[in-house]
Design a protein around this motif. Structure first.
Motif, short mmCIF file in Angstrom:
data_model
loop_
_atom_site.label_atom_id
_atom_site.label_comp_id
_atom_site.label_asym_id
_atom_site.label_seq_id
_atom_site.Cartn_x
_atom_site.Cartn_y
_atom_site.Cartn_z
N ALA A 177 -0.92 25.82 -2.22
CA ALA A 177 -0.73 24.40 -2.53
C ALA A 177 -1.34 23.59 -1.39
CB ALA A 177 0.75 24.07 -2.69
N ASN A 178 -2.13 22.58 -1.74
CA ASN A 178 -2.72 21.67 -0.76
C ASN A 178 -1.99 20.33 -0.80
OD1 ASN A 178 -4.78 23.44 0.16
ND2 ASN A 178 -5.98 23.00 -1.68
N PHE A 179 -1.59 19.85 0.36
CA PHE A 179 -0.83 18.61 0.46
C PHE A 179 -1.67 17.54 1.17
CE2 PHE A 179 1.96 22.28 0.76
CZ PHE A 179 2.87 22.04 -0.25
N GLY A 180 -1.46 16.29 0.82
CA GLY A 180 -2.19 15.21 1.46
C GLY A 180 -1.33 13.97 1.63
N SER A 181 -1.55 13.25 2.73
CA SER A 181 -0.81 12.02 3.00
C SER A 181 -1.66 11.11 3.88
CB SER A 181 0.52 12.35 3.70
OG SER A 181 1.27 11.17 3.94
N VAL A 182 -1.35 9.83 3.85
CA VAL A 182 -2.02 8.87 4.73
C VAL A 182 -0.97 8.21 5.62
CG1 VAL A 182 -3.95 8.41 3.19
CG2 VAL A 182 -1.88 7.05 2.98
N TYR A 183 -1.38 7.88 6.84
CA TYR A 183 -0.50 7.20 7.79
C TYR A 183 -1.02 5.79 7.98
CZ TYR A 183 2.31 6.38 11.98
OH TYR A 183 3.21 5.88 12.89
N GLY A 184 -0.17 4.82 7.76
CA GLY A 184 -0.61 3.43 7.87
C GLY A 184 0.55 2.48 7.72
N TYR A 185 0.22 1.24 7.38
CA TYR A 185 1.26 0.22 7.25
C TYR A 185 0.84 -0.77 6.17
CZ TYR A 185 -2.04 -2.43 10.12
OH TYR A 185 -3.17 -3.03 10.59
N GLU A 186 1.80 -1.53 5.72
CA GLU A 186 1.57 -2.53 4.68
C GLU A 186 1.66 -3.92 5.29
OE1 GLU A 186 2.82 -2.56 0.07
OE2 GLU A 186 4.49 -2.93 1.43
N THR A 187 0.67 -4.75 4.99
CA THR A 187 0.65 -6.13 5.46
C THR A 187 0.80 -7.06 4.27
OG1 THR A 187 -0.79 -5.57 7.31
CG2 THR A 187 -0.70 -7.88 6.66
N CYS A 188 1.72 -8.00 4.37
CA CYS A 188 1.98 -8.93 3.28
C CYS A 188 1.84 -10.37 3.78
CB CYS A 188 3.39 -8.73 2.71
SG CYS A 188 3.67 -7.08 2.01
N ALA A 189 1.28 -11.23 2.96
CA ALA A 189 1.13 -12.65 3.30
C ALA A 189 1.10 -13.45 2.01
CB ALA A 189 -0.15 -12.87 4.09
N ARG A 190 1.44 -14.72 2.12
CA ARG A 190 1.41 -15.61 0.96
C ARG A 190 0.01 -16.21 0.82
NH1 ARG A 190 6.29 -16.22 -1.15
NH2 ARG A 190 8.12 -15.82 0.15
N ASN A 191 -0.48 -16.23 -0.42
CA ASN A 191 -1.79 -16.83 -0.65
C ASN A 191 -1.66 -18.35 -0.79
OD1 ASN A 191 -0.81 -17.32 -3.24
ND2 ASN A 191 -1.87 -15.56 -4.15
N SER A 192 -2.76 -19.00 -1.13
CA SER A 192 -2.77 -20.46 -1.19
C SER A 192 -1.85 -21.00 -2.28
CB SER A 192 -4.20 -20.96 -1.43
OG SER A 192 -4.73 -20.39 -2.62
N GLN A 193 -1.50 -20.14 -3.27
CA GLN A 193 -0.56 -20.57 -4.32
C GLN A 193 0.89 -20.24 -3.96
OE1 GLN A 193 -3.52 -18.84 -5.32
NE2 GLN A 193 -4.38 -20.90 -5.59
N GLY A 194 1.10 -19.68 -2.78
CA GLY A 194 2.45 -19.36 -2.35
C GLY A 194 2.96 -18.02 -2.85
N VAL A 195 2.08 -17.23 -3.48
CA VAL A 195 2.48 -15.91 -3.99
C VAL A 195 2.21 -14.86 -2.92
CG1 VAL A 195 2.08 -14.18 -5.77
CG2 VAL A 195 1.96 -16.61 -6.35
N GLU A 196 3.21 -14.01 -2.68
CA GLU A 196 3.05 -12.98 -1.65
C GLU A 196 2.14 -11.86 -2.14
OE1 GLU A 196 6.19 -11.48 1.39
OE2 GLU A 196 6.29 -10.11 -0.32
N GLU A 197 1.15 -11.52 -1.35
CA GLU A 197 0.23 -10.43 -1.65
C GLU A 197 0.29 -9.41 -0.52
OE1 GLU A 197 -3.52 -12.37 -2.07
OE2 GLU A 197 -3.21 -12.82 -4.20
#
Length: 312
Positions: free
Chosen positions: A90-110
């Protein structure tokens, strides 16, 4: 309004000029070396260079770095069709990182994922020679935890194994598992190897006959059937006349069991006088064990009840 745009442009240019002059490494060092309250941020620069620009909509939320997924598992099933000594992996895979969230010009979080690094691991499995019977299977789950850097497994099998764990050769991340069978675990016999063919009564002889059909394969040869027969009188409240056990050899030449018995063969004659000369109704509850087998437990297999017969 024109002045606000100009000030905002100046603020953004200031950021670019600072980043260009310092370089990414120096900017990071500058950021890390200062107390949290003094660290440079986009919001800080805009507020300093263009205080009239509202910065509430520019808030950025950065999650803590993590593995995704933290743990990965695969299910593997092996049957007799896969051979006596299969090898698989069995081959396993994963990524190491982080999530960045911000509100766009309409105020919706992306939100978006930022990958810092990728990781892989492998588990190799070798099963030493063993024989799975038709209808048998081994179910294994192989897992790898990227946080703990740990490989785990679970196995459901008719065999008891000795397991050897080693690392993989070279720079590969992961483990090799080697399963050596020690013995076959005793299991309950197949309930379908003995079935009811006929239950009858001979009025002239006053005798019941229970005929069974055996389909026991060669792995049962040399053992014995113990057939449990309970004679029950069908009344408003069913009344058990008792239970008897009959034993039969299991072999290529033995054939299927045929059991004959009379009502008087059973222990209980309670209330018999009140029913003499009157029609009575009987049925049989039956089951069986396989005894003398190193591969099977002596578990009683309950087979249920026969149809009801009326006798005089």
């Amino acid at each position: 309004m024109e002045m606000k745009k100009l000030n905002l442009l100046i603020a953004l240019l200031a950021i670019l000029v600072t980043a260009s002059a310092a370089g990414a490494g120096e900017m990071q060092a500058l950021f890390d070396s200062k107390p949290r309250a003094e660290r440079i941020s986009l919001r800080h620069m805009i507020e300093k260079n263009a205080p009239e620009v509202k910065t509430d909509a520019l808030k950025v939320y950065t999650g803590k770095p993590k593995f995704s997924p933290e743990k990965q598992c695969f299910d593997v099933r092996r049957t007799s069709k896969d051979g006596a000594a299969p090898k698989f992996w069995a081959n396993f895979g994963s990524v190491y990182g982080y999530e960045t969230c911000a509100r766009n010009s309409q105020g919706v979080e992306e939100c978006k994922w930022e990958t810092l690094s990728t990781h892989s691991a492998r588990t190799e499995v070798t099963m030493r020679s063993r024989e799975l019977w038709n209808g048998e299977a081994e179910d294994m789950q192989l897992c790898y935890n990227f946080v703990k850097k740990e490989a785990t497994y679970s196995l459901s099998s008719p065999f008891e194994y000795e397991v050897k764990t080693t690392g993989l050769p070279g720079v590969q991340t992961g483990f090799a598992l080697e399963f050596t069978p020690l013995y076959r675990k005793p299991a309950a016999p197949d309930a379908a190897i003995l079935e009811l063919r006929e239950f009858s009564y001979d009025q002239a002889r006053g005798e019941f006959t229970l005929k069974l059909d055996s389909s026991a394969s060669s792995r049962y040869w040399g053992t014995r059937f113990q057939v449990s027969v309970e004679l029950v009188q069908d009344r408003m409240f069913d009344f058990s006349k008792g239970t008897k056990v009959y034993e039969f050899p299991i072999s290529y030449h033995a054939g299927s069991p045929v059991i004959t018995f009379k009502e008087s063969d059973f222990d209980s004659d309670k209330d018999a006088a009140g029913f003499r000369g009157k029609p009575k109704r009987f049925f049989v509850k039956w089951g069986f064990k396989v005894v003398g087998s190193p591969y099977h437990t002596d578990t009683l297999i309950e087979k249920g009840r026969t149809d009801i017969l009326q006798v005089i």
